[in-house]
Design a protein around this motif. Structure first.
Motif, PDB file in Angstrom:
ATOM      1  N   PRO A   1      32.249   2.893 -12.041  1.00  0.00           N
ATOM      2  CA  PRO A   1      31.561   1.615 -11.809  1.00  0.00           C
ATOM      3  C   PRO A   1      32.102   0.819 -10.629  1.00  0.00           C
ATOM      4  CG  PRO A   1      32.132   1.894 -14.132  1.00  0.00           C
ATOM      5  CD  PRO A   1      32.873   2.946 -13.361  1.00  0.00           C
ATOM      6  N   ASN A   2      33.382   0.975 -10.297  1.00  0.00           N
ATOM      7  CA  ASN A   2      34.015   0.138  -9.284  1.00  0.00           C
ATOM      8  C   ASN A   2      33.903   0.785  -7.904  1.00  0.00           C
ATOM      9  OD1 ASN A   2      36.470  -0.777  -7.602  1.00  0.00           O
ATOM     10  ND2 ASN A   2      36.371  -2.291  -9.246  1.00  0.00           N
ATOM     11  N   GLU A   3      33.292   0.067  -6.949  1.00  0.00           N
ATOM     12  CA  GLU A   3      33.088   0.636  -5.613  1.00  0.00           C
ATOM     13  C   GLU A   3      34.392   0.820  -4.845  1.00  0.00           C
ATOM     14  OE1 GLU A   3      30.206  -1.135  -3.087  1.00  0.00           O
ATOM     15  OE2 GLU A   3      28.564  -0.051  -4.061  1.00  0.00           O
ATOM     16  N   THR A   4      35.353  -0.065  -5.061  1.00  0.00           N
ATOM     17  CA  THR A   4      36.636   0.100  -4.378  1.00  0.00           C
ATOM     18  C   THR A   4      37.321   1.383  -4.838  1.00  0.00           C
ATOM     19  OG1 THR A   4      36.922  -2.298  -4.128  1.00  0.00           O
ATOM     20  CG2 THR A   4      38.904  -0.933  -3.986  1.00  0.00           C
ATOM     21  N   THR A   5      37.243   1.652  -6.141  1.00  0.00           N
ATOM     22  CA  THR A   5      37.796   2.903  -6.660  1.00  0.00           C
ATOM     23  C   THR A   5      37.092   4.101  -6.046  1.00  0.00           C
ATOM     24  OG1 THR A   5      38.364   1.847  -8.760  1.00  0.00           O
ATOM     25  CG2 THR A   5      38.219   4.247  -8.750  1.00  0.00           C
ATOM     26  N   ALA A   6      35.755   4.036  -5.983  1.00  0.00           N
ATOM     27  CA  ALA A   6      34.991   5.138  -5.397  1.00  0.00           C
ATOM     28  C   ALA A   6      35.357   5.336  -3.932  1.00  0.00           C
ATOM     29  CB  ALA A   6      33.494   4.871  -5.542  1.00  0.00           C
ATOM     30  N   ALA A   7      35.513   4.235  -3.191  1.00  0.00           N
ATOM     31  CA  ALA A   7      35.866   4.339  -1.776  1.00  0.00           C
ATOM     32  C   ALA A   7      37.249   4.966  -1.606  1.00  0.00           C
ATOM     33  CB  ALA A   7      35.821   2.960  -1.124  1.00  0.00           C
ATOM     34  N   ASN A   8      38.195   4.557  -2.446  1.00  0.00           N
ATOM     35  CA  ASN A   8      39.538   5.132  -2.369  1.00  0.00           C
ATOM     36  C   ASN A   8      39.518   6.626  -2.658  1.00  0.00           C
ATOM     37  OD1 ASN A   8      40.688   2.648  -1.770  1.00  0.00           O
ATOM     38  ND2 ASN A   8      41.208   2.179  -3.895  1.00  0.00           N
ATOM     39  N   LEU A   9      38.733   7.029  -3.652  1.00  0.00           N
ATOM     40  CA  LEU A   9      38.651   8.445  -4.011  1.00  0.00           C
ATOM     41  C   LEU A   9      37.969   9.262  -2.911  1.00  0.00           C
ATOM     42  CD1 LEU A   9      37.780   8.151  -7.804  1.00  0.00           C
ATOM     43  CD2 LEU A   9      39.964   8.813  -6.785  1.00  0.00           C
ATOM     44  N   LEU A  10      37.023   8.647  -2.211  1.00  0.00           N
ATOM     45  CA  LEU A  10      36.409   9.323  -1.060  1.00  0.00           C
ATOM     46  C   LEU A  10      37.447   9.578   0.020  1.00  0.00           C
ATOM     47  CD1 LEU A  10      32.933   7.610  -0.526  1.00  0.00           C
ATOM     48  CD2 LEU A  10      33.340  10.068  -0.577  1.00  0.00           C
TER      49      LEU A  10
ATOM     50  N   ALA B   1      31.158  12.586  -2.362  1.00  0.00           N
ATOM     51  CA  ALA B   1      30.003  11.747  -2.046  1.00  0.00           C
ATOM     52  C   ALA B   1      29.945  10.550  -2.966  1.00  0.00           C
ATOM     53  CB  ALA B   1      28.706  12.544  -2.164  1.00  0.00           C
ATOM     54  N   SER B   2      29.525   9.430  -2.401  1.00  0.00           N
ATOM     55  CA  SER B   2      29.254   8.233  -3.189  1.00  0.00           C
ATOM     56  C   SER B   2      28.435   7.276  -2.346  1.00  0.00           C
ATOM     57  CB  SER B   2      30.546   7.541  -3.626  1.00  0.00           C
ATOM     58  OG  SER B   2      30.259   6.389  -4.404  1.00  0.00           O
ATOM     59  N   ALA B   3      27.438   6.656  -2.974  1.00  0.00           N
ATOM     60  CA  ALA B   3      26.691   5.590  -2.311  1.00  0.00           C
ATOM     61  C   ALA B   3      27.500   4.311  -2.435  1.00  0.00           C
ATOM     62  CB  ALA B   3      25.323   5.417  -2.950  1.00  0.00           C
ATOM     63  N   ILE B   4      27.604   3.579  -1.338  1.00  0.00           N
ATOM     64  CA  ILE B   4      28.390   2.345  -1.315  1.00  0.00           C
ATOM     65  C   ILE B   4      27.505   1.218  -0.794  1.00  0.00           C
ATOM     66  CG2 ILE B   4      30.422   1.188  -0.379  1.00  0.00           C
ATOM     67  CD1 ILE B   4      31.184   3.449  -2.223  1.00  0.00           C
ATOM     68  N   SER B   5      27.227   0.239  -1.650  1.00  0.00           N
ATOM     69  CA  SER B   5      26.319  -0.831  -1.248  1.00  0.00           C
ATOM     70  C   SER B   5      27.040  -2.115  -0.877  1.00  0.00           C
ATOM     71  CB  SER B   5      25.327  -1.130  -2.382  1.00  0.00           C
ATOM     72  OG  SER B   5      26.009  -1.519  -3.558  1.00  0.00           O
ATOM     73  N   GLY B   6      28.360  -2.204  -1.142  1.00  0.00           N
ATOM     74  CA  GLY B   6      29.096  -3.439  -0.917  1.00  0.00           C
ATOM     75  C   GLY B   6      29.976  -3.422   0.319  1.00  0.00           C
ATOM     76  N   ALA B   7      31.001  -4.292   0.282  1.00  0.00           N
ATOM     77  CA  ALA B   7      31.843  -4.530   1.452  1.00  0.00           C
ATOM     78  C   ALA B   7      32.660  -3.308   1.849  1.00  0.00           C
ATOM     79  CB  ALA B   7      32.778  -5.705   1.169  1.00  0.00           C
ATOM     80  N   GLU B   8      32.835  -2.341   0.925  1.00  0.00           N
ATOM     81  CA  GLU B   8      33.606  -1.141   1.247  1.00  0.00           C
ATOM     82  C   GLU B   8      32.935  -0.283   2.325  1.00  0.00           C
ATOM     83  OE1 GLU B   8      36.566  -0.416   0.349  1.00  0.00           O
ATOM     84  OE2 GLU B   8      36.883  -1.890  -1.232  1.00  0.00           O
ATOM     85  N   GLN B   9      31.670  -0.573   2.622  1.00  0.00           N
ATOM     86  CA  GLN B   9      30.979   0.165   3.684  1.00  0.00           C
ATOM     87  C   GLN B   9      31.762   0.116   4.994  1.00  0.00           C
ATOM     88  OE1 GLN B   9      26.939  -1.005   4.381  1.00  0.00           O
ATOM     89  NE2 GLN B   9      26.360  -0.896   2.219  1.00  0.00           N
ATOM     90  N   LYS B  10      32.278  -1.065   5.332  1.00  0.00           N
ATOM     91  CA  LYS B  10      32.950  -1.244   6.620  1.00  0.00           C
ATOM     92  C   LYS B  10      34.203  -0.387   6.701  1.00  0.00           C
ATOM     93  CE  LYS B  10      31.207  -5.936   7.401  1.00  0.00           C
ATOM     94  NZ  LYS B  10      31.573  -7.362   7.611  1.00  0.00           N
ATOM     95  N   ARG B  11      34.964  -0.338   5.599  1.00  0.00           N
ATOM     96  CA  ARG B  11      36.198   0.451   5.599  1.00  0.00           C
ATOM     97  C   ARG B  11      35.897   1.934   5.771  1.00  0.00           C
ATOM     98  NH1 ARG B  11      40.269   2.016   1.236  1.00  0.00           N
ATOM     99  NH2 ARG B  11      38.816   1.207  -0.319  1.00  0.00           N
TER     100      ARG B  11
ATOM    101  N   SER C   1      17.980  -3.284   1.455  1.00  0.00           N
ATOM    102  CA  SER C   1      19.280  -2.863   1.984  1.00  0.00           C
ATOM    103  C   SER C   1      19.163  -1.468   2.569  1.00  0.00           C
ATOM    104  CB  SER C   1      20.340  -2.845   0.870  1.00  0.00           C
ATOM    105  OG  SER C   1      20.140  -1.720   0.026  1.00  0.00           O
ATOM    106  N   LEU C   2      20.113  -1.124   3.403  1.00  0.00           N
ATOM    107  CA  LEU C   2      20.241   0.248   3.889  1.00  0.00           C
ATOM    108  C   LEU C   2      21.579   0.738   3.348  1.00  0.00           C
ATOM    109  CD1 LEU C   2      18.547   2.181   5.611  1.00  0.00           C
ATOM    110  CD2 LEU C   2      20.047   1.647   7.540  1.00  0.00           C
ATOM    111  N   THR C   3      21.518   1.473   2.252  1.00  0.00           N
ATOM    112  CA  THR C   3      22.729   1.882   1.547  1.00  0.00           C
ATOM    113  C   THR C   3      23.185   3.255   2.012  1.00  0.00           C
ATOM    114  OG1 THR C   3      22.094   0.610  -0.404  1.00  0.00           O
ATOM    115  CG2 THR C   3      23.739   2.343  -0.720  1.00  0.00           C
ATOM    116  N   PRO C   4      24.383   3.354   2.574  1.00  0.00           N
ATOM    117  CA  PRO C   4      24.877   4.671   2.994  1.00  0.00           C
ATOM    118  C   PRO C   4      25.435   5.466   1.824  1.00  0.00           C
ATOM    119  CG  PRO C   4      26.458   2.971   3.593  1.00  0.00           C
ATOM    120  CD  PRO C   4      25.286   2.268   2.979  1.00  0.00           C
ATOM    121  N   VAL C   5      25.098   6.745   1.767  1.00  0.00           N
ATOM    122  CA  VAL C   5      25.734   7.683   0.852  1.00  0.00           C
ATOM    123  C   VAL C   5      26.786   8.422   1.682  1.00  0.00           C
ATOM    124  CG1 VAL C   5      25.389   9.555  -0.794  1.00  0.00           C
ATOM    125  CG2 VAL C   5      23.537   7.926  -0.371  1.00  0.00           C
ATOM    126  N   PHE C   6      28.038   8.035   1.504  1.00  0.00           N
ATOM    127  CA  PHE C   6      29.118   8.601   2.310  1.00  0.00           C
ATOM    128  C   PHE C   6      29.527   9.970   1.775  1.00  0.00           C
ATOM    129  CE2 PHE C   6      29.650   4.091   3.313  1.00  0.00           C
ATOM    130  CZ  PHE C   6      29.826   4.146   4.692  1.00  0.00           C
TER     131      PHE C   6
END
Length: 545
Positions: A253-262, A269-279, A517-522
């Motif tokens: 559920p947590n986007e920061t966790t998903a971004a860290n795991l990426l 892969a994970s879609a990121i719709s919040g501020a973690e996109q920039k990182r 929104s334009l949501t990236p799937v990283f």
């Protein structure tokens, strides 16, 4: 819904982290950082076999029966398990899926199956299996949420197993019958007689490139590749080099966790719709982008709810600076909506929003509430007949922290109007059960992702839950009349009427689409394409570390 990520249309969506309701028939183009598509990628190394593709979804999918869900996360998982009769290419044109030939009008469609298609238990897919899928959705007694979205209620199908043909007769005219009926995910085998098995992933009943081998609700789902699969989009096959042996879908559920795991390589892969996109973008990770209608409001018009009164809906919308709310929920990466159908390529194009939503005007909003009988009370809260103007505002937790911030902004602006908003964060299954079950809500921020205007009809007209999908209880005669005119025309010929139908909804504030929104799937260690709001399983390519 759906986005219902309706799509599949029901329904979205997808590696679409953001969409709870979706209609899954669109093809979305992939925008790729550092490359495009699943081919050899700079910095990724060589294609590798024997790997596991691990991706994240922000919520559990709930019921996985493909005829019983319009939730985008369930639809995204089912893309691995079940194939449709046809796929859509990047221009929205049909290409072979389970069917190798087809023809359709607004009333009838005939599909000829490819030879040699096998269910995941090794049995042959028959035309009778396909007809059973269509008949189940078309039978109103089964209460499939795909009825009216992909298959019209009352639709029946006849099979000729010897000729491998299925001919369906639509229960009502459908301007996009080929596109809609051809997108139904097809199950086979024992699952057709045991819907409870399909609800858990339908082991042995799939037609897709992968089969469910483990399901732990709320934690993870594991799928295993079928090397005998030879009927994927564009002629793709299950023995192609670089395809993963397994796919693991983790509920994070947590986007920061998903971004860290990426970044650590634990996720591919994970879609990121919040501020973690920039990182993640700063690390130049590959991404495929999904357009998502995150900015939308729907009012419960049932019973004695405040949203039943058009003047109250108007006041609530006028009190909002919608562009500001849109920028908050998309972290400044979105753009104003132009319509209720957002999945590209859209069946009809045009702008039904501009000039049809009221602008931000707090004074006019207060005046509208006064005319509707809501007077300033103690603490500035409006009251009517001794009752405070209090609203529940429901939003999806799977949409990331920016959606919560947007809900808080709406709450603040409504307080200036004299309306109290109680925030109701929910995950995808809870949103589904509330909109289509309990009905205990006032305003929903849950988006609906659509590829064709016909898919919107059951959500904006007809029976309310539990008998239908009209979750807001909309009764708009102008919309209904325009839908009837548009439905009589094949495909794009009816687009002017479909656009006018959308305008009728928006002017009456039965639907308030304001920002996309334009949501990236990283992706990391893998590349893929995105279609119909979800990762295309056959497009995944794994790379050596």
């Amino acid at each position: 819904m759906s986005t219902w990520d309706v799509g599949t249309k029901g329904a979205t969506a997808h590696a679409r982290r953001a969409l709870p309701l979706v209609a899954a028939t669109a093809v979305l183009t992939a925008g790729c950082g550092g490359g495009s598509g699943p081919g050899t990628a700079a910095g990724e190394g060589k294609l590798a076999d024997g790997k596991t593709f691990t991706m994240a979804y922000a919520s559990d999918p709930g019921n996985l029966d493909p005829a019983k869900t319009v939730m985008s996360i369930a639809i995204g998982i089912n893309r691995y398990l079940y194939d449709p009769l046809i796929h859509l290419d990047g221009k929205g044109e049909p290409e072979a899926g389970l069917a190798q030939k087809w023809k359709a009008t607004t009333k009838t469609a005939t599909f000829t199956l490819r030879p040699g298609i096998k269910c995941s238990d090794g049995s042959a897919l028959t035309a009778s299996d396909v007809a059973a899928n269509i008949d189940y959705i078309g039978d109103p007694g089964n209460k499939s949420p795909l009825a009216g979205v992909l298959i019209q209620p009352g639709t029946t199908a006849k099979a000729d197993d010897a000729r491998r043909t299925v001919t369906l007769t639509s229960g009502a005219p459908d301007a996009f019958l080929l596109r809609n009926a051809g997108s139904v995910p097809i199950a086979c085998g024992k699952g057709l007689g045991d819907r409870s098995a399909l609800a858990k992933g339908g082991k042995g009943s799939g037609t897709g490139m992968f089969t469910m081998t483990e399901a732990v609700t709320g934690d993870h789902y594991t799928l295993t590749r079928r090397k005998d699969h030879t009927w994927g989009p564009g002629g793709s096959k299950g023995d192609t080099k670089g395809l993963p042996d397994k796919v693991t879908i983790r509920v994070i559920p947590n986007e920061t966790t998903a971004a860290n795991l990426l970044l650590s390589g634990e996720l591919n892969a994970s879609a990121i719709s919040g501020a973690e996109q920039k990182r993640l973008a700063a690390q130049k990770l590959f991404h495929a982008d999904v357009q998502a209608p995150l900015g939308g409001l729907y009012f419960n018009q049932g019973g004695s709810r405040p949203g039943e009164d058009e003047e109250v809906r108007r006041a609530l919308v006028q009190a909002l600076n919608l562009p500001d709310v849109g920028k908050v929920i998309t972290n400044g990466t979105g753009k104003p909506s132009q319509g209720l159908v957002t999945d590209e390529p859209r069946a009809c194009t045009g702008d039904s929003v501009t000039g049809n939503l009221p602008g931000h005007d707090l004074a006019a909003a207060k005046s509208a509430l006064s005319k509707a009988g809501w007077k300033p009370g103690a603490g500035g809260i409006r009251t009517k007949n001794g009752k405070k103007l209090t609203l529940s505002l429901m939003y999806g937790t799977q949409n990331g922290p920016s959606m919560a911030a947007g809900a808080e902004l709406i709450q603040k602006e409504w307080k200036s109007l004299g309306a109290e908003a109680e925030l109701k964060p929910v995950d995808s299954p809870a949103l589904n059960s509330t909109l289509f079950g309990s009905g205990n809500w006032d305003v929903s921020m849950g988006p609906i992702a659509l590829a064709a205007p016909t898919q919107l009809v059951p959500f904006m007209s007809g029976p309310t839950p539990p008998k239908g999908l009209n979750f807001s209880g909309v009764d708009n005669p102008d919309y209904t009349a325009l839908v009837q005119k548009a439905s009589a025309k094949v495909g794009a010929a009816g687009c002017p009427q479909w656009q006018d139908a959308e305008k009728a909804l928006i002017k009456n504030l039965d639907a308030v689409p304001y920002y996309n929104s334009l949501t990236p799937v990283f992706g990391k260690g893998a590349r893929f394409k995105v279609s119909q709001g979800a990762i295309v399983p056959s497009s995944i390519r794994m790379y050596a570390n």
